[in-house]
Design an enzyme around this catalytic site. Structure first.
Site, PDB file in Angstrom:
ATOM      1  N   SER A  56      -3.467  -0.027  -0.481  1.00 20.34           N
ATOM      2  CA  SER A  56      -3.090  -1.011   0.542  1.00 20.34           C
ATOM      3  C   SER A  56      -2.173  -2.074  -0.030  1.00 20.34           C
ATOM      4  O   SER A  56      -1.292  -2.576   0.650  1.00 20.34           O
ATOM      5  CB  SER A  56      -4.330  -1.736   1.073  1.00 20.34           C
ATOM      6  OG  SER A  56      -5.179  -0.857   1.709  1.00 20.34           O
ATOM      7  N   HIS A 109      -0.272   5.401   3.617  1.00 22.72           N
ATOM      8  CA  HIS A 109      -1.229   4.323   3.890  1.00 22.72           C
ATOM      9  C   HIS A 109      -1.871   4.516   5.254  1.00 22.72           C
ATOM     10  O   HIS A 109      -1.289   4.179   6.296  1.00 22.72           O
ATOM     11  CB  HIS A 109      -0.516   2.965   3.804  1.00 22.72           C
ATOM     12  CG  HIS A 109      -1.452   1.812   3.926  1.00 22.72           C
ATOM     13  ND1 HIS A 109      -1.179   0.688   4.660  1.00 22.72           N
ATOM     14  CD2 HIS A 109      -2.717   1.618   3.425  1.00 22.72           C
ATOM     15  CE1 HIS A 109      -2.201  -0.144   4.590  1.00 22.72           C
ATOM     16  NE2 HIS A 109      -3.142   0.398   3.849  1.00 22.72           N
ATOM     17  N   GLU A 122       1.491   4.538   7.382  1.00 22.97           N
ATOM     18  CA  GLU A 122       2.755   4.094   6.794  1.00 22.97           C
ATOM     19  C   GLU A 122       3.127   5.078   5.681  1.00 22.97           C
ATOM     20  O   GLU A 122       2.311   5.342   4.787  1.00 22.97           O
ATOM     21  CB  GLU A 122       2.619   2.672   6.242  1.00 22.97           C
ATOM     22  CG  GLU A 122       2.433   1.645   7.354  1.00 22.97           C
ATOM     23  CD  GLU A 122       2.046   0.253   6.846  1.00 22.97           C
ATOM     24  OE1 GLU A 122       2.370  -0.715   7.527  1.00 22.97           O
ATOM     25  OE2 GLU A 122       1.400   0.146   5.782  1.00 22.97           O
ATOM     26  N   ASN A 146       0.258  -4.975   6.879  1.00 22.10           N
ATOM     27  CA  ASN A 146      -0.490  -6.009   6.145  1.00 22.10           C
ATOM     28  C   ASN A 146       0.376  -7.208   5.781  1.00 22.10           C
ATOM     29  O   ASN A 146      -0.114  -8.337   5.708  1.00 22.10           O
ATOM     30  CB  ASN A 146      -1.146  -5.412   4.897  1.00 22.10           C
ATOM     31  CG  ASN A 146      -2.382  -4.603   5.253  1.00 22.10           C
ATOM     32  OD1 ASN A 146      -2.896  -4.724   6.368  1.00 22.10           O
ATOM     33  ND2 ASN A 146      -2.856  -3.790   4.347  1.00 22.10           N
TER      34      ASN A 146
HETATM   35  N1  LIG Z   1     -11.129   0.184   3.411  1.00 24.94           N
HETATM   36  C1  LIG Z   1      -9.984  -0.087   4.019  1.00 24.94           C
HETATM   37  O1  LIG Z   1      -9.912  -0.785   5.037  1.00 24.94           O
HETATM   38  C2  LIG Z   1      -8.708   0.525   3.487  1.00 24.94           C
HETATM   39  C3  LIG Z   1      -7.632   0.729   4.357  1.00 24.94           C
HETATM   40  C4  LIG Z   1      -6.464   1.331   3.874  1.00 24.94           C
HETATM   41  C5  LIG Z   1      -6.375   1.679   2.539  1.00 24.94           C
HETATM   42  N2  LIG Z   1      -7.425   1.443   1.693  1.00 24.94           N
HETATM   43  C6  LIG Z   1      -7.288   1.842   0.287  1.00 24.94           C
HETATM   44  O2  LIG Z   1      -7.919   3.106   0.128  1.00 24.94           O
HETATM   45  C7  LIG Z   1      -8.452   3.204  -1.200  1.00 24.94           C
HETATM   46  C8  LIG Z   1      -9.942   3.514  -1.116  1.00 24.94           C
HETATM   47  O3  LIG Z   1     -10.579   2.487  -0.406  1.00 24.94           O
HETATM   48  P1  LIG Z   1     -12.030   2.694   0.259  1.00 24.94           P
HETATM   49  O4  LIG Z   1     -12.246   1.547   1.147  1.00 24.94           O
HETATM   50  O5  LIG Z   1     -12.157   4.086   0.766  1.00 24.94           O
HETATM   51  O6  LIG Z   1     -12.951   2.538  -1.042  1.00 24.94           O
HETATM   52  P2  LIG Z   1     -14.426   3.098  -1.269  1.00 24.94           P
HETATM   53  O7  LIG Z   1     -15.023   2.230  -2.318  1.00 24.94           O
HETATM   54  O8  LIG Z   1     -15.147   3.303   0.008  1.00 24.94           O
HETATM   55  O9  LIG Z   1     -14.179   4.565  -1.891  1.00 24.94           O
HETATM   56  C9  LIG Z   1     -13.577   4.787  -3.159  1.00 24.94           C
HETATM   57  C10 LIG Z   1     -14.137   6.098  -3.694  1.00 24.94           C
HETATM   58  O10 LIG Z   1     -13.436   6.474  -4.892  1.00 24.94           O
HETATM   59  C11 LIG Z   1     -14.360   6.841  -5.927  1.00 24.94           C
HETATM   60  N3  LIG Z   1     -13.855   6.280  -7.172  1.00 24.94           N
HETATM   61  C12 LIG Z   1     -13.947   4.985  -7.553  1.00 24.94           C
HETATM   62  N4  LIG Z   1     -13.345   4.829  -8.740  1.00 24.94           N
HETATM   63  C13 LIG Z   1     -12.855   6.029  -9.108  1.00 24.94           C
HETATM   64  C14 LIG Z   1     -12.118   6.487 -10.231  1.00 24.94           C
HETATM   65  N5  LIG Z   1     -11.772   5.686 -11.236  1.00 24.94           N
HETATM   66  N6  LIG Z   1     -11.764   7.787 -10.265  1.00 24.94           N
HETATM   67  C15 LIG Z   1     -12.090   8.595  -9.256  1.00 24.94           C
HETATM   68  N7  LIG Z   1     -12.803   8.226  -8.176  1.00 24.94           N
HETATM   69  C16 LIG Z   1     -13.171   6.937  -8.098  1.00 24.94           C
HETATM   70  C17 LIG Z   1     -15.699   6.224  -5.555  1.00 24.94           C
HETATM   71  O11 LIG Z   1     -16.747   7.091  -5.918  1.00 24.94           O
HETATM   72  C18 LIG Z   1     -15.613   6.010  -4.050  1.00 24.94           C
HETATM   73  O12 LIG Z   1     -16.300   6.992  -3.322  1.00 24.94           O
HETATM   74  C19 LIG Z   1      -8.115   1.885  -1.898  1.00 24.94           C
HETATM   75  O13 LIG Z   1      -6.916   2.021  -2.605  1.00 24.94           O
HETATM   76  C20 LIG Z   1      -7.941   0.931  -0.720  1.00 24.94           C
HETATM   77  O14 LIG Z   1      -7.101  -0.161  -1.026  1.00 24.94           O
HETATM   78  C21 LIG Z   1      -8.600   0.894   2.145  1.00 24.94           C
END
Ligand SMILES: NC(=O)c1ccc[n+]([C@@H]2O[C@H](COP(=O)([O-])OP(=O)(O)OC[C@H]3O[C@@H](n4cnc5c(N)ncnc54)[C@H](O)[C@@H]3O)[C@@H](O)[C@H]2O)c1
Length: 285
Positions: free
Chosen positions: A119, A140, A152, A190
């Site tokens: 993000s 994204h 995106e 964002n």
């Molecule tokens: N939550 C949101 O609103 C949102 C929206 C758009 C984008 N994002 C982006 O998506 C990505 C994931 O976010 P999320 O909210 O799903 O997070 P989350 O914490 O729910 O999930 C992340 C997952 O990745 C795994 N993980 C963590 N560290 C790791 C590593 N070093 N190697 C491999 N696997 C690993 C974890 O086990 C976990 O299940 C981030 O980059 C975040 O910025 C999040």
């Protein structure tokens, strides 16, 4: 390039949603989690959401079963070797993502496209950890991925036209709305929404209104489908503060910095809907 098999690394909130959208669109998906337990839990969540769709008459049982059968989970990154596209959705940390892309570059075919769902980080900086930055793009998705139409499609400094075209074609097959853009802090949504929500929270204190009143003002006076306080609660106060801090660090514009009130809420564990309390109180479960 024609994409048939998609790898998703990290099956948390975003990755499991992206995997669901992909299997529903007919792609084979290999989802990678750090433990088998987390992988099983993610696959269970996806199966559960698809069952709910059958109950609501949005999918047939056959469609649901076919989609569920297209998702395979693993803990071994090497199992992504034959993916045409890999979408990374791990923790939002530059070091972890750079390390992962370095490994994916070794594991995946040279023509596979590698995408990050970051993000707030720079796609270009992630790509710079590899020796093939031309095949790296940003994809994204918005949360929750199965419900939010926008993706995106982010062109990093060295992304090739082919990689961007492949990503755009996949987003179209997913039935999502693609907005191609360049790799700038916050991309499109964002970059606009984060300072806007920060302004809303500052107005809470300046105009001395309640969250309910502020939400009523913006839904009834500006036509917003959801008030800003409800929206911050839905996004997650912690997620919003983290994204604000990242944007502020890059752009140094005061409006990007999280208001102290939100930082205090984050520090107190008032993360919004997911924690049961933010601006509003929610029933857990
Ligand atoms: N939550 C949101 O609103 C949102 C929206 C758009 C984008 N994002 C982006 O998506 C990505 C994931 O976010 P999320 O909210 O799903 O997070 P989350 O914490 O729910 O999930 C992340 C997952 O990745 C795994 N993980 C963590 N560290 C790791 C590593 N070093 N190697 C491999 N696997 C690993 C974890 O086990 C976990 O299940 C981030 O980059 C975040 O910025 C999040």
């Amino acid at each position: 390039m024609d994409v048939a098999r998609i790898g998703v690394v990290g099956l948390g909130a975003m990755g499991s949603g992206i995997a669901q959208v992909a299997i529903e669109a007919g792609f084979d998906v290999v989802g990678r989690e750090v433990t088998a337990q987390l992988g099983d839990a993610a696959a269970g969540r996806v199966a559960h959401f698809l069952t709910r769709k059958v109950e609501k008459g949005q999918r047939t049982q056959d469609e649901r079963d076919g989609a569920v059968a297209r998702l395979r989970t693993t803990t071994d990154l090497d199992d992504l070797a034959d993916c045409d596209l890999v979408i990374e959705a791990i923790v939002e940390e530059l070091g972890a993502k750079r390390e992962l892309f370095g490994r994916l570059e070794e594991i995946c075919r040279p023509d596979a496209v590698l995408a990050t769902n970051t993000s707030a980080l720079s796609v270009t900086e992630i790509a710079a950890a590899t020796s093939s930055p031309e095949r790296i793009v940003g994809l994204h998705f918005f949360n929750p991925a199965p419900l939010m139409p926008l993706v995106e499609v982010v062109r990093a400094e060295l992304s090739s036209d082919e990689a961007v075209a492949t990503a755009l074609a996949v987003v179209e097959r997913l039935g999502k709305v693609a907005v191609p853009c360049h790799d700038t802090p916050g991309f499109v949504v964002n970059r606009i929404l984060i300072p806007l929500l920060n302004d809303c929270v500052r107005v809470l204190d300046e105009a001395r209104v309640t969250p309910e009143a502020l939400d009523a003002a913006m839904t009834n006076g500006a036509g917003w489908p959801m008030g800003p306080c409800r929206l911050v609660d839905l996004v997650g106060v912690d997620v919003h503060v983290h994204a604000s801090e990242a944007l502020y660090e890059k752009l140094r514009e005061p409006r990007m910095a999280p208001p102290p009130r939100l930082v205090a809420m984050r520090n107190a564990g008032l993360h919004g809907r997911k924690s049961g309390r933010g601006f509003y109180t929610y029933e857990r479960g």
